[in-house]
Design a protein around this motif. Sequence first.
Motif, PDB file in Angstrom:
ATOM      1  N   GLU A  89      -2.048  -8.435  -5.316  1.00 29.85           N
ATOM      2  CA  GLU A  89      -3.075  -7.581  -4.710  1.00 29.85           C
ATOM      3  C   GLU A  89      -2.643  -7.088  -3.330  1.00 29.85           C
ATOM      4  O   GLU A  89      -2.753  -5.903  -3.024  1.00 29.85           O
ATOM      5  CB  GLU A  89      -4.396  -8.344  -4.598  1.00 29.85           C
ATOM      6  CG  GLU A  89      -5.511  -7.508  -4.007  1.00 29.85           C
ATOM      7  CD  GLU A  89      -6.814  -8.273  -3.859  1.00 29.85           C
ATOM      8  OE1 GLU A  89      -7.782  -7.675  -3.387  1.00 29.85           O
ATOM      9  OE2 GLU A  89      -6.862  -9.471  -4.197  1.00 29.85           O
ATOM     10  N   HIS A  90      -2.145  -7.996  -2.494  1.00 25.07           N
ATOM     11  CA  HIS A  90      -1.686  -7.596  -1.158  1.00 25.07           C
ATOM     12  C   HIS A  90      -0.537  -6.598  -1.262  1.00 25.07           C
ATOM     13  O   HIS A  90      -0.542  -5.559  -0.603  1.00 25.07           O
ATOM     14  CB  HIS A  90      -1.221  -8.819  -0.364  1.00 25.07           C
ATOM     15  CG  HIS A  90      -2.317  -9.599   0.260  1.00 25.07           C
ATOM     16  ND1 HIS A  90      -3.116 -10.447  -0.460  1.00 25.07           N
ATOM     17  CD2 HIS A  90      -2.741  -9.675   1.539  1.00 25.07           C
ATOM     18  CE1 HIS A  90      -3.989 -11.012   0.354  1.00 25.07           C
ATOM     19  NE2 HIS A  90      -3.782 -10.562   1.578  1.00 25.07           N
ATOM     20  N   THR A  91       0.460  -6.935  -2.059  1.00 24.65           N
ATOM     21  CA  THR A  91       1.650  -6.092  -2.163  1.00 24.65           C
ATOM     22  C   THR A  91       1.291  -4.705  -2.686  1.00 24.65           C
ATOM     23  O   THR A  91       1.740  -3.692  -2.130  1.00 24.65           O
ATOM     24  CB  THR A  91       2.698  -6.759  -3.067  1.00 24.65           C
ATOM     25  OG1 THR A  91       2.977  -8.070  -2.550  1.00 24.65           O
ATOM     26  CG2 THR A  91       3.986  -5.956  -3.113  1.00 24.65           C
ATOM     27  N   GLU A  92       0.470  -4.648  -3.718  1.00 19.95           N
ATOM     28  CA  GLU A  92       0.075  -3.353  -4.280  1.00 19.95           C
ATOM     29  C   GLU A  92      -0.749  -2.539  -3.287  1.00 19.95           C
ATOM     30  O   GLU A  92      -0.617  -1.310  -3.215  1.00 19.95           O
ATOM     31  CB  GLU A  92      -0.677  -3.566  -5.585  1.00 19.95           C
ATOM     32  CG  GLU A  92       0.244  -4.082  -6.679  1.00 19.95           C
ATOM     33  CD  GLU A  92      -0.482  -4.693  -7.868  1.00 19.95           C
ATOM     34  OE1 GLU A  92      -1.723  -4.580  -7.965  1.00 19.95           O
ATOM     35  OE2 GLU A  92       0.220  -5.298  -8.712  1.00 19.95           O
ATOM     36  N   ARG A  93      -1.587  -3.195  -2.520  1.00 22.19           N
ATOM     37  CA  ARG A  93      -2.376  -2.483  -1.501  1.00 22.19           C
ATOM     38  C   ARG A  93      -1.447  -1.862  -0.460  1.00 22.19           C
ATOM     39  O   ARG A  93      -1.601  -0.714  -0.081  1.00 22.19           O
ATOM     40  CB  ARG A  93      -3.363  -3.457  -0.853  1.00 22.19           C
ATOM     41  CG  ARG A  93      -4.197  -2.887   0.285  1.00 22.19           C
ATOM     42  CD  ARG A  93      -5.212  -1.821  -0.158  1.00 22.19           C
ATOM     43  NE  ARG A  93      -6.005  -2.219  -1.286  1.00 22.19           N
ATOM     44  CZ  ARG A  93      -7.180  -2.823  -1.249  1.00 22.19           C
ATOM     45  NH1 ARG A  93      -7.718  -3.122  -0.091  1.00 22.19           N
ATOM     46  NH2 ARG A  93      -7.822  -3.136  -2.336  1.00 22.19           N
ATOM     47  N   PHE A  94      -0.442  -2.633  -0.008  1.00 24.36           N
ATOM     48  CA  PHE A  94       0.471  -2.103   1.002  1.00 24.36           C
ATOM     49  C   PHE A  94       1.346  -0.982   0.438  1.00 24.36           C
ATOM     50  O   PHE A  94       1.640  -0.018   1.139  1.00 24.36           O
ATOM     51  CB  PHE A  94       1.315  -3.222   1.619  1.00 24.36           C
ATOM     52  CG  PHE A  94       0.528  -4.106   2.542  1.00 24.36           C
ATOM     53  CD1 PHE A  94      -0.140  -3.584   3.640  1.00 24.36           C
ATOM     54  CD2 PHE A  94       0.430  -5.467   2.318  1.00 24.36           C
ATOM     55  CE1 PHE A  94      -0.876  -4.386   4.496  1.00 24.36           C
ATOM     56  CE2 PHE A  94      -0.298  -6.287   3.164  1.00 24.36           C
ATOM     57  CZ  PHE A  94      -0.961  -5.745   4.258  1.00 24.36           C
ATOM     58  N   ILE A  95       1.746  -1.081  -0.812  1.00 24.26           N
ATOM     59  CA  ILE A  95       2.496   0.011  -1.437  1.00 24.26           C
ATOM     60  C   ILE A  95       1.632   1.269  -1.447  1.00 24.26           C
ATOM     61  O   ILE A  95       2.102   2.366  -1.137  1.00 24.26           O
ATOM     62  CB  ILE A  95       2.973  -0.381  -2.854  1.00 24.26           C
ATOM     63  CG1 ILE A  95       4.090  -1.429  -2.760  1.00 24.26           C
ATOM     64  CG2 ILE A  95       3.454   0.845  -3.620  1.00 24.26           C
ATOM     65  CD1 ILE A  95       4.470  -2.056  -4.094  1.00 24.26           C
ATOM     66  N   ALA A  96       0.350   1.128  -1.781  1.00 26.37           N
ATOM     67  CA  ALA A  96      -0.569   2.277  -1.789  1.00 26.37           C
ATOM     68  C   ALA A  96      -0.727   2.851  -0.383  1.00 26.37           C
ATOM     69  O   ALA A  96      -0.803   4.077  -0.216  1.00 26.37           O
ATOM     70  CB  ALA A  96      -1.920   1.864  -2.352  1.00 26.37           C
ATOM     71  N   PHE A  97      -0.769   1.990   0.634  1.00 26.21           N
ATOM     72  CA  PHE A  97      -0.897   2.470   2.004  1.00 26.21           C
ATOM     73  C   PHE A  97       0.295   3.325   2.419  1.00 26.21           C
ATOM     74  O   PHE A  97       0.163   4.208   3.268  1.00 26.21           O
ATOM     75  CB  PHE A  97      -1.009   1.301   2.985  1.00 26.21           C
ATOM     76  CG  PHE A  97      -2.344   0.592   2.991  1.00 26.21           C
ATOM     77  CD1 PHE A  97      -3.433   1.058   2.276  1.00 26.21           C
ATOM     78  CD2 PHE A  97      -2.499  -0.565   3.737  1.00 26.21           C
ATOM     79  CE1 PHE A  97      -4.655   0.399   2.294  1.00 26.21           C
ATOM     80  CE2 PHE A  97      -3.712  -1.241   3.773  1.00 26.21           C
ATOM     81  CZ  PHE A  97      -4.792  -0.760   3.049  1.00 26.21           C
ATOM     82  N   ALA A  98       1.465   3.084   1.854  1.00 23.03           N
ATOM     83  CA  ALA A  98       2.648   3.885   2.195  1.00 23.03           C
ATOM     84  C   ALA A  98       2.443   5.346   1.801  1.00 23.03           C
ATOM     85  O   ALA A  98       2.880   6.258   2.502  1.00 23.03           O
ATOM     86  CB  ALA A  98       3.897   3.315   1.530  1.00 23.03           C
ATOM     87  N   ASP A  99       1.776   5.568   0.666  1.00 24.18           N
ATOM     88  CA  ASP A  99       1.519   6.930   0.197  1.00 24.18           C
ATOM     89  C   ASP A  99       0.231   7.509   0.754  1.00 24.18           C
ATOM     90  O   ASP A  99       0.087   8.723   0.852  1.00 24.18           O
ATOM     91  CB  ASP A  99       1.435   6.955  -1.339  1.00 24.18           C
ATOM     92  CG  ASP A  99       2.769   6.658  -1.985  1.00 24.18           C
ATOM     93  OD1 ASP A  99       3.811   7.026  -1.409  1.00 24.18           O
ATOM     94  OD2 ASP A  99       2.772   6.043  -3.068  1.00 24.18           O
ATOM     95  N   ASP A 100      -0.718   6.665   1.079  1.00 21.03           N
ATOM     96  CA  ASP A 100      -2.046   7.095   1.513  1.00 21.03           C
ATOM     97  C   ASP A 100      -2.520   6.172   2.632  1.00 21.03           C
ATOM     98  O   ASP A 100      -3.347   5.290   2.405  1.00 21.03           O
ATOM     99  CB  ASP A 100      -3.002   7.042   0.315  1.00 21.03           C
ATOM    100  CG  ASP A 100      -4.386   7.594   0.629  1.00 21.03           C
ATOM    101  OD1 ASP A 100      -4.551   8.289   1.662  1.00 21.03           O
ATOM    102  OD2 ASP A 100      -5.310   7.316  -0.152  1.00 21.03           O
ATOM    103  N   PRO A 101      -1.997   6.358   3.850  1.00 19.35           N
ATOM    104  CA  PRO A 101      -2.337   5.440   4.936  1.00 19.35           C
ATOM    105  C   PRO A 101      -3.833   5.449   5.245  1.00 19.35           C
ATOM    106  O   PRO A 101      -4.457   6.505   5.287  1.00 19.35           O
ATOM    107  CB  PRO A 101      -1.547   5.981   6.130  1.00 19.35           C
ATOM    108  CG  PRO A 101      -0.511   6.873   5.561  1.00 19.35           C
ATOM    109  CD  PRO A 101      -1.067   7.398   4.272  1.00 19.35           C
ATOM    110  N   PRO A 102      -4.403   4.269   5.460  1.00 17.85           N
ATOM    111  CA  PRO A 102      -5.814   4.219   5.822  1.00 17.85           C
ATOM    112  C   PRO A 102      -6.011   4.676   7.265  1.00 17.85           C
ATOM    113  O   PRO A 102      -5.126   4.517   8.102  1.00 17.85           O
ATOM    114  CB  PRO A 102      -6.165   2.737   5.682  1.00 17.85           C
ATOM    115  CG  PRO A 102      -4.883   2.032   5.907  1.00 17.85           C
ATOM    116  CD  PRO A 102      -3.807   2.941   5.377  1.00 17.85           C
TER     117      PRO A 102
END
Length: 135
Positions: A89-102
């Motif tokens: 969950e953590h890793t996938e969230r951070f991967i998503a943040f790379a493409d779509d930063p919060p």
Amino acid sequence: VKTDRKKEQTSSRADVLAVFEHWRNVMGKSKRALLDDKRKRRVQWAIKHYGFEGAKKAVDGCKASPFHQGDNPARRNHNDLTLIFRSAEHTERFIAFADDPPRPDGYQAKAGGQFHGVGHDKAGWDVDENGVPRL
């Protein structure tokens, strides 16, 4: 066969070191930051499940998160490798943040305009008792 196995271990070791160095450079960590056994195991896990590029992308995503870079009530960075690779969950969230930063308020445009528990809203920061964001 023994030669192939040894080659795999050397390649894996090089990938682990490369991800570690990427993290150190991206996060501005000093040369005193060590690749201890705990970090090494988490990086190996991340490479196994997300590949070399995926592991580096998760590091980049953590860097893109204002909350994890100190824009939080405690004014503390939450960017250790053991956090980035703590779980799928953590890793996938951070991967998503790379493409779509919060944004600092936790909003992500590409995620359908959703708030993802990182940042704050009218009720305050969505963090646990240790100041770590609820992901």
